[in-house]
Design an enzyme around this catalytic site. Sequence first.
Site, PDB file in Angstrom:
ATOM      1  N   HIS A   1       0.807  -1.217   0.000  1.00 47.99           N
ATOM      2  CA  HIS A   1       0.000   0.000   0.000  1.00 47.99           C
ATOM      3  C   HIS A   1       0.842   1.270   0.000  1.00 47.99           C
ATOM      4  CE1 HIS A   1      -3.366  -2.616   0.582  1.00 47.99           C
ATOM      5  NE2 HIS A   1      -4.217  -1.616   0.760  1.00 47.99           N
TER       6      HIS A   1
ATOM      7  N   SER B   1      -0.348  -0.645  -6.047  1.00 46.03           N
ATOM      8  CA  SER B   1      -0.258  -1.853  -6.863  1.00 46.03           C
ATOM      9  C   SER B   1       0.443  -1.574  -8.185  1.00 46.03           C
ATOM     10  CB  SER B   1      -1.657  -2.405  -7.142  1.00 46.03           C
ATOM     11  OG  SER B   1      -2.298  -2.778  -5.942  1.00 46.03           O
TER      12      SER B   1
ATOM     13  N   LYS C   1     -14.221  -8.463  -9.064  1.00 49.03           N
ATOM     14  CA  LYS C   1     -13.332  -9.266  -9.901  1.00 49.03           C
ATOM     15  C   LYS C   1     -12.680 -10.379  -9.096  1.00 49.03           C
ATOM     16  CE  LYS C   1     -10.331  -8.381 -13.834  1.00 49.03           C
ATOM     17  NZ  LYS C   1      -9.683  -7.321 -14.626  1.00 49.03           N
ATOM     18  N   ASP C   2     -12.263 -10.061  -7.863  1.00 45.61           N
ATOM     19  CA  ASP C   2     -11.701 -11.089  -6.989  1.00 45.61           C
ATOM     20  C   ASP C   2     -12.753 -12.131  -6.626  1.00 45.61           C
ATOM     21  OD1 ASP C   2      -9.134 -10.052  -6.941  1.00 45.61           O
ATOM     22  OD2 ASP C   2      -9.490  -8.829  -5.159  1.00 45.61           O
TER      23      ASP C   2
ATOM     24  N   GLU D   1       6.439 -33.915  -1.614  1.00 46.36           N
ATOM     25  CA  GLU D   1       5.216 -33.482  -2.280  1.00 46.36           C
ATOM     26  C   GLU D   1       5.563 -32.788  -3.595  1.00 46.36           C
ATOM     27  OE1 GLU D   1       2.440 -34.666  -1.550  1.00 46.36           O
ATOM     28  OE2 GLU D   1       1.448 -33.608   0.095  1.00 46.36           O
TER      29      GLU D   1
END
Length: 431
Positions: free
Chosen positions: A219, A223, A247-248, A291
Amino acid sequence: MSFPWAEQYAPKHPFMRYMDEKLPLPRLVFNAVGGGYPVPRNLNYFWNFGVLAGAALMIQIITGIVLAMHYAANAGVAFDSVEHIMRDVNSGWLLRYAHANGASMFFIVVYLHIFRGLYYGSYKAPREMVWLLGLVIFLLMMATAFMGYVLPWGQMSFWGAKVITGLFGAIPLVGEPIQTWLLGGFAPDNAALNRFFSLHFLLPFVILGVIILHIWALHIPGSSNPTGVAVKGPQDTVPFHPYYTAKDGVGLGVFMIVFSLLLFFAPNFLGHADNYIPANPLSTPAHIVPEWYFWPFYAILRAFTVDFILPAKLWGVLAMFASILLLFFLPWLDKSPVRSGNYRPLFKKFFWFGLIPCVLILGYCGGAPAEEPYVMISQLASAYYFAHFLIILPIISKIERPLPLPNSITESVLAKHTDGTLGDATPAPAA
């Protein structure tokens, strides 16, 4: 970053005004993910993966807390306690599978998040700290996942713990004491299981704390965006809410659909069958593998087969850790003034046809047996991986001729709806 045009939080209800005065938590949320946080208007769905990683972490924490209520960290009963969770605890199978497959989904979205950052230059100034904190989160995830893989105390859990902790034994002088200290003895047993369980329970909350720092650091500069150019004014931004929360939300819906398909129709697809066999120190599995999300690093570890000054095992350990640590220096290795790979034709070719296939090949070889031709392929892919960051990327940043950049984010957005031209776009570097 302070945006003068950002919407200011102004509570209207008396209770919310009281809260804002005594404990301004609503203001904090508003400025972090609400209308008080303007974001570039051209963000695509590659910017969803940060939120998806946060959602995956919350799934892990919630399911992990419930599973810990029924798990017994004792080598004599750990395997049986997992079977008890699967068979006797109400919805225990769902919680266990959600936790196991949630880890895989967490790594999938984080890997995509990292590769998005690599392609769009999100590691460059002024966002170096965001990148560095992200890598710290990644390292903590790897430690947490490794310790969690040990807890079911199946064959692959036991021998995975023995092999991975055995890597520390390759370090001269201090290696064996460190290995003994980690295990609490000379082989994985009760002491190791208790330590791994305690740390596996604790580290997700440490990850959550570093994520808060990660978001805080984001912040400050704001972004990044697909063009890599800086925000020039209010015309280049939109409020985070409702535009990007919506959108998220779409991205989260797709994530949950994929997660549900994996959880309900193929819950063991990403696991290993040998882990349904109780741990047996006297029976070594034919093929020990970690894994799947560790496979690229495991391939680098196994790529060193010849002693040269130092033992081959030590070279492998050093290379495995170096493959992650060199990413911490990436903001200073790539000196190109242009951030986005969309405007770097040479960088784009080496990214899509060099780095991405290299990592996929390493992943495939890491899951394959330690035999030819996989060892030789791992050696070639490992050599290219290091060459990409240490040699190719610095050379590209010096000789590459970037494409013309748009003058602003708005210009690049509007160009998509016109004839595709960018007007007076110049090849000036990103601010």
